[in-house]
Design an enzyme around this catalytic site. Structure first.
Site, mmCIF file in Angstrom:
data_model
loop_
_atom_site.group_PDB
_atom_site.id
_atom_site.type_symbol
_atom_site.label_atom_id
_atom_site.label_comp_id
_atom_site.label_asym_id
_atom_site.label_seq_id
_atom_site.Cartn_x
_atom_site.Cartn_y
_atom_site.Cartn_z
ATOM 1 N N ASP A 50 0.831 -1.196 0.000
ATOM 2 C CA ASP A 50 0.000 0.000 0.000
ATOM 3 C C ASP A 50 0.868 1.250 0.000
ATOM 4 O O ASP A 50 2.029 1.228 0.401
ATOM 5 C CB ASP A 50 -0.917 0.008 1.224
ATOM 6 N N ASP A 51 0.302 2.343 -0.464
ATOM 7 C CA ASP A 51 0.947 3.658 -0.449
ATOM 8 C C ASP A 51 2.297 3.663 -1.158
ATOM 9 O O ASP A 51 3.269 4.253 -0.692
ATOM 10 C CB ASP A 51 1.094 4.158 0.996
ATOM 11 N N MET A 52 2.333 2.987 -2.299
ATOM 12 C CA MET A 52 3.505 3.048 -3.166
ATOM 13 C C MET A 52 3.045 2.912 -4.610
ATOM 14 O O MET A 52 1.926 2.464 -4.884
ATOM 15 C CB MET A 52 4.538 1.982 -2.791
#
Length: 363
Positions: A121-123
């Site tokens: 997540d968050d990449m």
């Protein structure tokens, strides 16, 4: 107390911004055990050894603290988890990707976690063959880990359009490829129709189940408050009534708390009530009870009086004079043992000590 091995409940320390102290984590485990939760997952975004410098092992002091947490979890009957975010792993060659991940999972294995999470997540996600790249890495991690449960967080963990806006267009067929190719023993984190979903429609969860060919493992972004807007609010209310329907709809339910560990307890404790009471669950009555039970009856009146101010209005709509007046109201409670940590967090929040971390790109 609610116990369902097929659908365990717990927390994942997975937020940006000011992280908890080791003592706060220890206190949190005591709270989880007291209210009948099943697990705790250590995955703070601030731990560089799980994210920015994930290839590097923790220093000895951190390893010692993590060993203590694991031991305490087991003493209390909780499962202990670690969440690894291999940031920018795609920049390396396939050979280096596998070597680095294999080495890091073996290092984590020394902590003997019961749960290992591999978090994408968050990449960035707009990469060709993203699903196959992640499938290979997750299966590699599973082959090296001795954890009894492995949970994978995809790069696109919601149908919320903000993910493609921030992290690029999702490759075509990404979710279908994950559902078909991922070992059925591995769970998949999902946050619902939004990154921060207020509720979870059963029709939506059923569609996700068909898509991934397994029930989702819910990553519940309430009461977390690390976003640009949410960081100016305290999420204290009980979980909404609809959460009582989630029994047997999931492979697990992980709550992402606020940066304030003690104040997070008000919302977190309510989820157990929703699962236990089913259709009889009443959020307002549950909050009323917990406001007296947790910080103590002496502070309950103030919490009720300021609930809308803290949760709905927030810091951005308070004047400096209003903040100072509230600080003076809660200061006496810092001298009472039961209410002290809750009152201290309110005062710290009002004083601007919880600064938004711009690394949090979703809201």
């Amino acid at each position: 107390m609610y116990k369902n091995p097929a659908q365990p409940l717990g927390t994942i320390e997975g937020f940006f911004g000011k992280s908890w102290s080791w003592q706060e984590r220890s206190d949190h485990l005591q709270f989880l055990a007291r209210y009948g939760y099943d697990f705790y997952i250590y995955a703070p975004k601030s731990d560089a050894h799980l994210r920015r410098h994930w290839q590097l092992d923790w220093p000895a002091e951190t390893q010692s603290e993590l060993q203590k947490l694991r031991h305490q979890c087991h003493t209390l009957g909780l499962h202990f988890g670690i969440g690894l975010s291999p940031l920018d792993i795609y920049r390396e060659s396939r050979e280096n990707q596998h070597r680095s991940l294999r080495q890091r999972v073996r290092q984590i294995r020394s902590l003997q976690p019961d749960i290992l999470c591999i978090l994408f997540d968050d990449m960035r996600g707009d990469l060709p063959q993203l699903a196959q790249l992640q499938l290979d890495l997750v299966h590699l991690a599973a082959s090296e880990s001795l954890a009894h449960r492995l949970i994978f967080c995809p790069s696109y963990y919601s149908v919320d359009p903000v993910l493609e806006k921030v992290f690029g267009t999702m490759p075509e067929g990404y979710w279908q490829a994950l559902g078909k190719g991922l070992d059925k023993a591995i769970d998949i984190f999902w946050t619902g129709e939004k990154v921060c979903s207020p509720e979870y429609a059963l029709t939506h969860l059923h569609r996700v189940r068909e898509l991934f060919q397994r029930k989702p493992f819910l990553w519940d972004n309430y009461p977390v408050n690390d976003g640009a807007i949410k960081s100016s609010h305290l999420h204290l209310r009980a979980f909404p009534y609809s959460h009582h329907q989630l029994h047997n709809q999931l492979n697990g339910h992980a709550i992402n708390p606020m940066n304030q560990p003690w104040l997070s307890q008000l919302a977190i404790a309510s989820l157990i009530a929703a699962y236990e009471q089913g259709a009889q669950y009443q959020p307002q009555q549950t909050f009323d009870r917990l406001a007296q039970e947790l910080p103590g009856n002496t502070m309950a009146v103030q919490l009720h009086q300021h609930l809308g101010l803290f949760q709905d209005q927030g810091l951005s709509h308070m004047s400096d004079a209003q903040k100072l007046a509230l600080i003076e109201i809660y200061r006496p409670f810092t001298e009472q043992s039961q209410s002290a940590p809750y009152a201290q967090e309110i005062i710290q929040w009002l004083s601007g000590e919880y600064v938004f971390d711009p690394a949090c790109l979703t809201e």
